[in-house]
Design an enzyme around this catalytic site. Structure first.
Site, PDB file in Angstrom:
ATOM      1  N   SER A  21       0.843  -1.198   0.000  1.00 48.13           N
ATOM      2  CA  SER A  21       0.000   0.000   0.000  1.00 48.13           C
ATOM      3  C   SER A  21       0.884   1.256   0.000  1.00 48.13           C
ATOM      4  O   SER A  21       1.671   1.437  -0.936  1.00 48.13           O
ATOM      5  CB  SER A  21      -0.957  -0.051   1.197  1.00 48.13           C
ATOM      6  OG  SER A  21      -1.982   0.888   1.046  1.00 48.13           O
ATOM      7  N   ASP A  67      -9.814  -5.766  -3.521  1.00 49.95           N
ATOM      8  CA  ASP A  67      -9.265  -4.765  -2.605  1.00 49.95           C
ATOM      9  C   ASP A  67     -10.298  -3.659  -2.406  1.00 49.95           C
ATOM     10  O   ASP A  67     -10.828  -3.108  -3.368  1.00 49.95           O
ATOM     11  CB  ASP A  67      -7.977  -4.208  -3.221  1.00 49.95           C
ATOM     12  CG  ASP A  67      -7.161  -3.384  -2.253  1.00 49.95           C
ATOM     13  OD1 ASP A  67      -7.730  -2.483  -1.607  1.00 49.95           O
ATOM     14  OD2 ASP A  67      -5.957  -3.634  -2.161  1.00 49.95           O
ATOM     15  N   HIS A  80      -7.327  -6.012   0.791  1.00 48.59           N
ATOM     16  CA  HIS A  80      -6.142  -5.189   1.070  1.00 48.59           C
ATOM     17  C   HIS A  80      -5.398  -5.637   2.329  1.00 48.59           C
ATOM     18  O   HIS A  80      -4.420  -5.012   2.721  1.00 48.59           O
ATOM     19  CB  HIS A  80      -6.588  -3.731   1.224  1.00 48.59           C
ATOM     20  CG  HIS A  80      -5.490  -2.729   1.045  1.00 48.59           C
ATOM     21  ND1 HIS A  80      -4.834  -2.539  -0.155  1.00 48.59           N
ATOM     22  CD2 HIS A  80      -4.916  -1.845   1.908  1.00 48.59           C
ATOM     23  CE1 HIS A  80      -3.920  -1.590  -0.018  1.00 48.59           C
ATOM     24  NE2 HIS A  80      -3.937  -1.153   1.222  1.00 48.59           N
TER      25      HIS A  80
END
Lengths: 276, 276
Positions: free
Chosen positions: B146, B222, B254
């Protein structure tokens, strides 16, 4: 169906066959590799669609898929890329007419009488292979190279259930926006671009789901990158959240040396899905 | 440097350490996993940069990288994601201030005195790890999740030679065009967007080469896809012909369950390149 030749290959049989095609209104030649496992019963079946200028023969002799197919126990079908014969229309250019069927059903003259490669692969040859060879119904996968990668993706996405696994080598990814596409789609389908949409992988990926995942390999040193437009497909796969593996392979060009280098991975990709 | 804890892990040692950071003007905590092979001599070293709200601890406890690192004989460094302490500026939002350093050197108040995560990773912690642990100089790789995937790609591409291998899990791929990015880059770097360019993976991929290849995994389910913008990076990798493997993984979200599921592949990706 007539047998042209059969050769032992990795414990199985590499055959070449001829039949009268109703779709293409001419004699058509194709090749089938049967792995050793097919002697005991029906096996899954991978279709390899070839690119511009190719016949059934190029991949059969240069892609090296037989070893991998024998290891995993799957058949491989190698169709031709267009109708053939003296009575079939042609063009002086290498990328239109014979050897350049583009996996569509032509509606425009002089192509319409013979250039029905979409139906030929989807229905006629599929039925013939299913009836004449020990392959498992519902366990067919499809891959292809360049124009054949285009054919693989558009046939698979456009016909849910026809194929259970999908990959492509350096596909013509966005033909409605490429000189490898606009010329041929105009010639075969006419100038109404709304009729082109079902023959563009990038557009199909954006509008059609494909749950089984798509493997795409593209050589980063491919001499036809500007015509293939891999970035359009990569973008569409990611934007549509389509299960996929898109690999930009450094140093590889558009040749069969590229296809052969990653043939193992593609056969494994299909076998993992077709034998699960 | 002070040792906070050391635990045996897969035959090696998972340690947590603290030091006074000059870059960040505060005490900083980080973790290092040393595989069993490090007892015999220096080993390659993979840096794992974490995402928003994380400390050094999340990946260390939840990504499951130690087993793979032990198998391949590489160390793993887990830095924190921002400066820390009562004297350090913060914001009520989870995505600005502490836990949200974004791997930049802040130039704007109130962030400028401490928020120098770019220099911290690039120079200060790198030098400390190199001097205090048995890791091979020139054999460092970087990955991240991320915001940390953003850090991994921007640090690697922006500093040739700093890292020899690169991958990312669900990176914030195009922060100059995302609410995960525009807000933070404005706060830390100011409104002059020309200063943001070196902190955007999509823009860097388009303008900087990376010969070693980039592996990116992105979950197709996600919950932050609109903020991560994977399609921008996929497009840039393909368009710039950058050696890469971009995988859209169906069903994954995610979380660290996603990271852990593909941790083996990423450790192998780095080990293949760092031990070659």
């Amino acid at each position: 169906m007539e047998t042209i030749s059969e050769n032992a290959s990795f414990g199985g049989v590499q055959g070449v066959y001829k039949h009268k095609s109703a779709s293409c209104a001419c004699d058509m030649t194709f090749a089938v590799y049967l792995p050793p496992q097919a002697k005991k019963g029906p096996v899954p079946c991978l279709w390899y669609l070839s690119g511009l200028t190719c016949t059934h023969e190029n991949a059969m002799t240069k892609a090296g898929l037989q070893e991998h197919a024998a290891r995993r126990g799957i058949a491989v079908v190698f169709p031709d890329t267009s109708p053939r014969g003296d009575d079939v229309a042609d063009d002086e250019a290498y990328d239109l007419g014979k050897g350049a069927g583009f996996y569509v059903n032509a509606t425009q003259d002089p192509w319409a009488p013979n250039f029905k490669m979409y139906d030929y692969i989807k229905t006629e040859l599929r039925d013939l292979v299913q009836s004449e060879f020990p392959v498992l119904e519902g366990r067919h996968g499809v891959t292809g190279h360049s124009m054949g990668g285009h054919g693989a993706i558009t046939l698979a996405l456009g016909n849910p259930g026809l194929f259970a696994s999908l990959s492509a080598f350096a596909p013509i990814a966005n033909p409605t926006a490429s000189d490898w596409g606009r010329k041929q789609l105009t010639a075969y389908l006419g100038t109404d671009e709304s009729k082109w949409k079902t023959h563009d992988s990038t557009l199909l990926v954006g509008s059609h789901g494909w749950e089984g995942g798509i493997l795409v390999d593209q050589g980063a040193s491919d001499q036809f990158l500007d015509l293939l437009k891999p970035e359009a497909l990569a973008n569409a796969l990611a934007e549509s959240r389509t299960a996929s593996v898109f690999r930009m392979q450094p140093g590889y060009d558009h040749s069969y040396f590229f296809v052969a280098s990653f043939g193992r991975d593609h056969v494994d990709w299909h076998a993992d899905r077709l034998t699960a």
